[in-house]
Design a protein around this motif. Structure first.
Motif, mmCIF file in Angstrom:
data_model
loop_
_atom_site.group_PDB
_atom_site.id
_atom_site.type_symbol
_atom_site.label_atom_id
_atom_site.label_comp_id
_atom_site.label_asym_id
_atom_site.label_seq_id
_atom_site.Cartn_x
_atom_site.Cartn_y
_atom_site.Cartn_z
ATOM 1 N N ARG A 121 0.842 -1.203 0.000
ATOM 2 C CA ARG A 121 0.000 0.000 0.000
ATOM 3 C C ARG A 121 0.870 1.243 0.000
ATOM 4 N N PRO A 122 0.637 2.171 -0.943
ATOM 5 C CA PRO A 122 1.427 3.407 -0.951
ATOM 6 C C PRO A 122 1.214 4.216 0.325
ATOM 7 N N ALA A 123 2.255 4.905 0.730
ATOM 8 C CA ALA A 123 2.146 5.753 1.917
ATOM 9 C C ALA A 123 1.189 6.902 1.638
ATOM 10 N N ALA A 124 0.392 7.250 2.646
ATOM 11 C CA ALA A 124 -0.574 8.338 2.488
ATOM 12 C C ALA A 124 0.163 9.666 2.368
ATOM 13 N N PRO A 125 -0.058 10.412 1.275
ATOM 14 C CA PRO A 125 0.669 11.674 1.058
ATOM 15 C C PRO A 125 0.025 12.849 1.782
ATOM 16 N N VAL A 126 -0.301 12.669 3.067
ATOM 17 C CA VAL A 126 -0.912 13.734 3.866
ATOM 18 C C VAL A 126 -0.270 13.723 5.244
ATOM 19 N N ALA A 176 -10.426 3.299 -4.947
ATOM 20 C CA ALA A 176 -9.156 3.534 -5.636
ATOM 21 C C ALA A 176 -8.133 2.464 -5.284
ATOM 22 N N GLU A 177 -8.138 1.995 -4.036
ATOM 23 C CA GLU A 177 -7.173 0.958 -3.659
ATOM 24 C C GLU A 177 -7.503 -0.378 -4.327
ATOM 25 N N HIS A 178 -8.785 -0.711 -4.425
ATOM 26 C CA HIS A 178 -9.150 -1.947 -5.123
ATOM 27 C C HIS A 178 -8.788 -1.861 -6.608
ATOM 28 N N ALA A 179 -8.962 -0.686 -7.197
ATOM 29 C CA ALA A 179 -8.551 -0.510 -8.598
ATOM 30 C C ALA A 179 -7.038 -0.670 -8.731
ATOM 31 N N LEU A 180 -6.300 -0.200 -7.740
ATOM 32 C CA LEU A 180 -4.844 -0.371 -7.738
ATOM 33 C C LEU A 180 -4.477 -1.848 -7.633
ATOM 34 N N LYS A 181 -5.167 -2.586 -6.768
ATOM 35 C CA LYS A 181 -4.894 -4.023 -6.643
ATOM 36 C C LYS A 181 -5.237 -4.767 -7.930
ATOM 37 N N ALA A 182 -6.303 -4.333 -8.612
ATOM 38 C CA ALA A 182 -6.658 -4.960 -9.887
ATOM 39 C C ALA A 182 -5.559 -4.714 -10.926
ATOM 40 N N ALA A 183 -5.028 -3.496 -10.962
ATOM 41 C CA ALA A 183 -3.939 -3.198 -11.896
ATOM 42 C C ALA A 183 -2.692 -4.008 -11.542
ATOM 43 N N ASN A 184 -2.452 -4.210 -10.265
ATOM 44 C CA ASN A 184 -1.322 -5.025 -9.826
ATOM 45 C C ASN A 184 -1.478 -6.474 -10.292
ATOM 46 N N ALA A 185 -2.710 -6.996 -10.226
ATOM 47 C CA ALA A 185 -2.968 -8.362 -10.691
ATOM 48 C C ALA A 185 -2.826 -8.467 -12.203
ATOM 49 N N GLN A 221 -2.947 4.185 -11.308
ATOM 50 C CA GLN A 221 -3.819 3.880 -10.176
ATOM 51 C C GLN A 221 -3.194 4.316 -8.858
ATOM 52 N N VAL A 222 -1.866 4.235 -8.750
ATOM 53 C CA VAL A 222 -1.187 4.744 -7.545
ATOM 54 C C VAL A 222 -1.432 6.244 -7.398
ATOM 55 N N ALA A 223 -1.284 6.973 -8.510
ATOM 56 C CA ALA A 223 -1.512 8.425 -8.464
ATOM 57 C C ALA A 223 -2.966 8.740 -8.120
ATOM 58 N N GLN A 224 -3.897 7.981 -8.681
ATOM 59 C CA GLN A 224 -5.307 8.221 -8.382
ATOM 60 C C GLN A 224 -5.628 7.879 -6.931
ATOM 61 N N TYR A 225 -5.012 6.839 -6.410
ATOM 62 C CA TYR A 225 -5.200 6.482 -4.998
ATOM 63 C C TYR A 225 -4.689 7.594 -4.092
ATOM 64 N N GLU A 226 -3.482 8.091 -4.384
ATOM 65 C CA GLU A 226 -2.929 9.180 -3.581
ATOM 66 C C GLU A 226 -3.771 10.442 -3.715
#
Length: 464
Positions: A25-30, A291-300, A367-372
């Motif tokens: 999981r990417p670090a939260a940019p906040v 957004a995180e589930h979309a990131l996991k889908a892209a990872n798969a 997807q990482v950028a969209q998640y952040e």
């Protein structure tokens, strides 16, 4: 023997390796805490539990309207159907992991002329068969199918979070629409009362003008106030009608027939709202989870793209009986079987596989950028809500004090005008200031309630 081969093949297919990258999981940019300063009077506490919408909104009429919208709103219905659709797509993709067993039966009767037979005589031949087996079942040795199945599962989870987000937005939209309707109705009532007051003043000024006591300027000043109030009445009459139409669109149906009476805007319409730590947004906000589930889908998908570089093995295996006569189809000695493995090794694809892998990796970065971005938007919305909470209470109290001062100013101005101490201009100014301050009080209360609802939505509340 055939059973052993099929069992071994299934074990290889279901237990093969996976080329999906380890998910991190990417670090939260906040920041780890909410902003501090004069505008903020609320500090997040760990483990804060948000109330459900039925407990947060205290107006029984609003509760009834939200329940109606959740049952009938078309946007929410579309979101729910999308969840079911993606669930079906996941089941379709997952089914590719297992062999598709089918039974087949066939029969052929053919007459051949004498010049086409070996005996030189016309013949009628027959062939009948019945088989059970699998066709073109891919052995998932390198996890391509499992990667695609995992991606479909994550997309299904993402649509479920999208449905939750739609529900939260709907709850907040209905609440804002209802409160806007009540505020405009209050503005309409205030405008009508003010118009009556101005009309009474105009009649008195008209009488004074007729007997030569009031000037033409004073008469026109009084008339200007009357016409201005009529403009407000027409404006808020229109807004009340439009507010009702907007609310019915959100409800997806007409207004409930037995709707309870609405509570006044100055009543405690909302419950206290606790605020947790910024990290808790990662588990609450549907858009962040989506957004995180979309990131996991892209990872798969990367795993599927990697597996495409390796050989793929498909299997066709069938067993059954065959005979030249239908009556002898199941006689002894008519058994038949087929075992046909096939391997496909990509050698030259003109860079297609490499480009597909590059595309999958780039999609993951997107997807990482969209998640952040989702996290940053959520943090900003909550911070804005906290700033509004810290200032609206002060603004609302100051506006109430202004209304009281304006009311006293109007009372004194009216007394002095009736006794001839002050001019009508002072009285009209006092009337106008009281009208405007009361209008702004309604607007400020509506804005304060809207900011609280916005904070409730920003924190991920509104889902039962």
């Amino acid at each position: 023997m055939n059973k052993s081969i099929l069992t071994l093949s299934m074990a290889l297919a279901l237990g093969g390796c996976s080329l999906i990258p380890d998910y991190q999981r990417p670090a939260a940019p906040v920041a780890v805490a909410w902003p501090q300063g004069a505008a903020y009077n609320e500090v997040g506490t760990a483990g804060a539990v948000l109330p459900e919408w039925r407990n947060y909104f205290r107006d029984p009429a609003l509760q009834r309207l939200i329940a109606t919208a959740l049952d009938n709103n078309r946007d929410l219905r579309v979101a729910a159907l999308n969840v079911e659709a993606y669930q079906a797509l996941y089941r379709i993709q997952r089914a590719e992991l297992f062999p598709q067993v089918d039974a087949r039966g066939s029969g052929t009767r053919q007459r051949l002329p004498a010049d086409l037979t070996r005996t030189g005589q016309a013949e009628t031949n027959g062939e009948y068969g019945a088989t059970l087996g699998v066709t073109d079942w891919e052995l998932d040795l390198f996890g391509r199918l499992r990667s695609l199945s995992q991606a479909a599962l994550e997309q299904y989870f993402a649509t479920e979070q999208a449905r939750r987000g739609t529900q939260i937005s709907l709850v907040a939209s209905v609440a804002n629409a209802w409160l806007t309707l009540q505020a405009d109705a209050a503005q309409l009532k205030l405008s009508q009362e003010t118009l009556q007051t101005y009309e009474q003043s105009y009649k008195l000024t008209r009488r004074s003008f007729d007997v030569g006591v009031a000037s033409a300027l004073e008469l026109q000043q009084s008339r200007t106030a009357v016409e201005g109030a009529r403009v407000s009445v027409a404006q808020y009459t229109r807004l009340v009608a439009q507010d009702g139409n907007a609310l019915q669109l959100l409800l997806g149906s007409g207004m409930p027939a037995d709707l309870p009476a609405a509570q006044a805007l100055d009543q405690p319409l909302l419950a206290e709202l606790p605020v947790g730590l910024p990290s808790e947004l990662l588990q609450r906000r549907p858009d962040i989870l989506q957004a995180e589930h979309a990131l996991k889908a892209a990872n798969a998908d990367i795993g599927a793209a990697r597996a495409a570089f390796f050989p793929s093995i498909s299997l066709t295996a069938r067993g059954g009986t065959t005979s030249s006569q239908l009556s002898g189809l199941f006689d002894g000695g008519s058994g038949t079987w087929l075992f046909q493995p096939q391997i496909n090794l990509p050698i030259f694809t003109a860079g297609r596989l490499k480009a597909n892998l590059d595309y999958s990796r780039l999609q993951k970065e997107v997807q990482v950028a969209q998640y952040e971005r989702a996290i940053q938007v959520a943090f900003s919305e909550v911070a804005d809500g906290l700033a509004a909470r810290g200032t609206y209470q002060q603004q609302l109290q100051a506006q109430r004090d202004l209304v009281e001062a304006s009311a006293e100013y109007y009372r004194l101005a009216e007394t002095r005008y009736r006794t001839g101490v002050d001019s009508q201009l002072t009285l009209l100014d006092a009337q106008r200031q009281l009208f405007v301050s009361r209008q702004r009080l309604i607007d400020t209360r509506l804005a304060q309630l809207g900011s609280e609802i916005g904070l409730f939505k920003a924190l991920g509340g509104g889902v039962e």
